[in-house]
Enzyme design. Structure first.
Site, mmCIF file in Angstrom:
data_model
loop_
_atom_site.group_PDB
_atom_site.id
_atom_site.type_symbol
_atom_site.label_atom_id
_atom_site.label_comp_id
_atom_site.label_asym_id
_atom_site.label_seq_id
_atom_site.Cartn_x
_atom_site.Cartn_y
_atom_site.Cartn_z
ATOM 1 N N PRO A 88 0.794 -1.356 0.214
ATOM 2 C CA PRO A 88 -0.234 0.379 0.099
ATOM 3 C C PRO A 88 0.680 1.450 0.260
ATOM 4 C CG PRO A 88 -1.124 -1.519 1.673
ATOM 5 C CD PRO A 88 0.977 -2.098 1.390
ATOM 6 N N GLU A 115 1.714 -7.394 9.031
ATOM 7 C CA GLU A 115 1.902 -5.985 8.826
ATOM 8 C C GLU A 115 3.032 -5.542 7.474
ATOM 9 O OE1 GLU A 115 -1.107 -5.532 10.681
ATOM 10 O OE2 GLU A 115 0.405 -3.308 9.615
ATOM 11 N N ARG A 157 -0.016 -9.156 -21.153
ATOM 12 C CA ARG A 157 -0.010 -8.506 -22.095
ATOM 13 C C ARG A 157 -0.135 -7.610 -22.876
ATOM 14 N NH1 ARG A 157 -3.721 -3.605 -21.543
ATOM 15 N NH2 ARG A 157 -5.472 -4.876 -23.439
ATOM 16 N N ASP A 172 -6.471 1.046 -25.908
ATOM 17 C CA ASP A 172 -6.109 0.835 -24.508
ATOM 18 C C ASP A 172 -7.231 2.002 -23.757
ATOM 19 O OD1 ASP A 172 -4.725 -2.265 -23.152
ATOM 20 O OD2 ASP A 172 -6.537 -2.352 -24.409
HETATM 21 C C1 LIG Z 1 8.252 -3.898 1.590
HETATM 22 O O1 LIG Z 1 6.765 -4.231 1.320
HETATM 23 C C2 LIG Z 1 5.665 -4.916 2.330
HETATM 24 O O2 LIG Z 1 6.425 -4.839 3.089
HETATM 25 C C3 LIG Z 1 4.373 -5.481 1.757
HETATM 26 O O3 LIG Z 1 3.647 -5.693 2.928
HETATM 27 C C4 LIG Z 1 2.136 -6.191 2.598
HETATM 28 C C5 LIG Z 1 1.395 -5.830 4.037
HETATM 29 C C6 LIG Z 1 0.027 -5.896 3.781
HETATM 30 C C7 LIG Z 1 -0.494 -5.933 2.644
HETATM 31 C C8 LIG Z 1 0.664 -6.185 1.788
HETATM 32 C C9 LIG Z 1 -0.236 -6.130 -0.289
HETATM 33 O O4 LIG Z 1 0.186 -5.242 -0.936
HETATM 34 C C10 LIG Z 1 -1.886 -4.200 -0.847
HETATM 35 O O5 LIG Z 1 -2.184 -4.189 0.271
HETATM 36 C C11 LIG Z 1 -1.633 -3.436 -1.766
HETATM 37 C C12 LIG Z 1 -1.043 -2.986 -2.643
HETATM 38 N N1 LIG Z 1 -0.968 -1.978 -3.751
HETATM 39 N N2 LIG Z 1 -2.659 -1.166 -2.984
HETATM 40 C C13 LIG Z 1 -2.640 -2.098 -1.746
HETATM 41 C C14 LIG Z 1 2.117 -6.252 1.373
#
Ligand SMILES: COC(=O)COc1cccc(COC(=O)c2cn[nH]c2)c1
Length: 246
Positions: A88, A115, A157, A172
């Site tokens: 996120p 997390e 794609r 697109d």
């Molecule tokens: C360094 O990367 C991390 O720590 C990834 O960790 C997480 C934790 C919780 C959820 C997610 C999945 O991604 C999304 O929720 C997301 C991606 N785009 N919009 C929402 C990933």
């Protein structure tokens, strides 16, 4: 293109065996490999997470399994790998971004959960390969798997030979060129009349100029209604290019 996906839920990616992506894999255009992160755990419970330093809710994914997984996955192929971390808190993923990624020889997706992944994993990987934290939107998923499916489908794609009719990838929404960055307007097919609704007559007229003008008008209307901020960007770009010409 080779795509490696590291996840604790490999079954999440069964959809990549279907349809266009499945056919591209059979045709050898795409080489998608799934890896279960737990393969790189060594304790009885195959532990991949632990409590966060500094306290706070939830759990954080441990660095050791990720480090070993990324080492293993990037060891067997000299082609430079680019690590994609759906999160996120990543940079917004757009069609432009998809085009850039589709030029890469190799993508490795790390699907985070809980997390998040211990921040040292991305920092350690960045010493050996490009690392991109990508967001597919301003919301929180339970893990990176759904976001990885979105990025893999959007990128795949665009690869030559994946879409039967390469033309449709060009037309697109958000495709540059013909309709600049406007949203795609309504589309129609047979029958010409359905439940008392007629297809707009211009589309049956054979007048390609009129059809193009009508489609552009509809694209502008839809963009003004659903994404007015895109029109502001478009106007600013248009003004800038006019100023450059003056
Ligand atoms: C360094 O990367 C991390 O720590 C990834 O960790 C997480 C934790 C919780 C959820 C997610 C999945 O991604 C999304 O929720 C997301 C991606 N785009 N919009 C929402 C990933």
């Amino acid at each position: 293109m080779r795509i490696d996906i590291i996840t604790i839920f490999p079954d999440y990616f069964v959809p990549l065996e279907l349809s266009l992506i499945g056919k591209a894999r059979e045709a050898g255009i795409l080489d998608v490999r799934l890896h279960d992160l737990r393969s790189w755990t060594h304790d009885r419970h195959n532990t991949v997470d632990d409590t966060p330093y500094g306290g706070g809710p939830g759990m954080v994914m441990k660095p050791e399994p990720w480090g070993e997984a990324l080492d293993a996955v990037t060891a067997d192929d000299p082609a430079p790998a680019r690590l994609i971390l759906p999160t996120p808190s990543g940079t917004p993923f757009t069609q432009e971004h998809a085009k850039r990624l589709s030029q890469q020889p190799r993508l490795v997706f790390a699907c985070g959960r809980y997390e998040g992944i211990d921040a040292r994993v991305a920092a350690d990987a960045a010493e050996r390969m490009p690392v991109e934290e990508l967001s597919i939107g301003d919301y929180v998923l339970a893990g990176g798997e759904a976001a990885t499916l979105v990025v893999v489908e959007t990128v795949s794609r665009l690869l030559p030979g994946v879409l039967g009719n390469a033309e449709s990838a060009v037309q697109d929404s958000f495709a540059s060129g013909a309709m600049e960055n406007l949203l795609e307007g309504p589309v129609y097919t047979k029958p010409a009349r359905w439940r008392d609704q007629e297809v707009p007559p211009v589309l049956l007229s054979g007048d390609h100029g009129a059809v193009d003008r009508w489609r552009r008008h509809e694209a502008l209307r839809k963009t003004a209604r659903n994404r007015p901020e895109l029109l502001r960007e478009l106007a600013a770009q248009r003004l800038e290019s006019m100023d450059r010409r003056d």
